[in-house]
Structure formats: C-alpha cells, structure tokens
Design an enzyme around this catalytic site. Structure first.
Site, mmCIF file in Angstrom:
data_model
loop_
_atom_site.group_PDB
_atom_site.id
_atom_site.type_symbol
_atom_site.label_atom_id
_atom_site.label_comp_id
_atom_site.label_asym_id
_atom_site.label_seq_id
_atom_site.Cartn_x
_atom_site.Cartn_y
_atom_site.Cartn_z
ATOM 1 C CG ASN A 140 -1.823 1.216 1.278
ATOM 2 O OD1 ASN A 140 -1.679 2.160 0.511
ATOM 3 N ND2 ASN A 140 -2.763 1.194 2.192
ATOM 4 C CB ALA B 238 -1.437 5.431 1.498
ATOM 5 C CB CYS B 239 1.197 1.664 4.414
ATOM 6 S SG CYS B 239 1.916 0.837 5.843
ATOM 7 C CB SER B 240 5.252 5.150 6.764
ATOM 8 O OG SER B 240 4.853 4.566 7.985
ATOM 9 N NE ARG C 264 5.764 6.265 1.991
ATOM 10 C CZ ARG C 264 4.799 6.656 2.823
ATOM 11 N NH1 ARG C 264 3.531 6.378 2.541
ATOM 12 N NH2 ARG C 264 5.091 7.335 3.918
#
Length: 103
Positions: free
Chosen positions: A7, A9-11, A14
């Site tokens: 995802n 948007a997920c740190s 990433r």
C-alpha cells in the site's frame, strides 16, 4: 521472484519496498497494490498466515474463515506489508523482516 503486497500510502510498506528495491534486481520483485488488486479468499488462505495476524486492528470473536472473508471483501483491513517468496509469506512489520526471505 519476490512479491510485495503493498500500500503506497503506508509508511511501513514504503520502507519495505525501498529495502527490497535496494537489494534485488527490479525483474525479481513484483509489487501488488492490494487496494487496486485485492487478494481473494483463496489467495489469503494460500499465504498460510493466521487470519488474526492478517487483520488490521483487533479481531472480534469470528473464526478464521469469517475473518479472511471480511478481509477479502474489505481489503483495507489487510495488514501490510506482506512479502512472499517460494510459497512462504510474512508480514514485514518491522520492514526489516522482509530481508529474512532473501537468504
């Protein structure tokens, strides 16, 4: 081939992606954005991970099949990132756990 269930948007997701990209040739890493391409019930079961671990948040009293069904129907409930290699899967929290599948 390593697959990252991701995802953007997920740190943590990433971070796992960056770690894998720094250690693998691009051709050996497949990234699947699960909110765009949700895992179905069969794929969730094939991960071989406990349903309670795959669920973000606290599970209620439902059994594993019900929890996996809820995740399949609502992919935002899926814990991430998940790294898969040679039939083994793990939740990479912390992201450095992703590296254990490289050995």
């Amino acid at each position: 081939m390593i697959t990252l269930i991701h995802n953007p948007a997920c740190s943590k997701s990433r971070e796992a992606l960056a770690l894998l990209q720094s250690r693998l040739p691009a051709a050996s890493l497949q990234v699947r954005e699960y909110l765009q391409q949700p895992l179905d019930l069969v794929e969730l079961k094939q991960l071989g991970l406990p349903a309670r671990e795959l669920l973000r948040g606290e599970p209620d009293g439902r059994d594993d099949d019900a929890l996996l069904g809820a995740i399949a129907a609502n992919p935002e409930l899926l814990q991430r990132p998940i790294v898969i290699r040679d039939g083994r899967a793990l939740i990479a929290r912390p992201p450095e756990l992703a590296l254990t599948l490289l050995d």
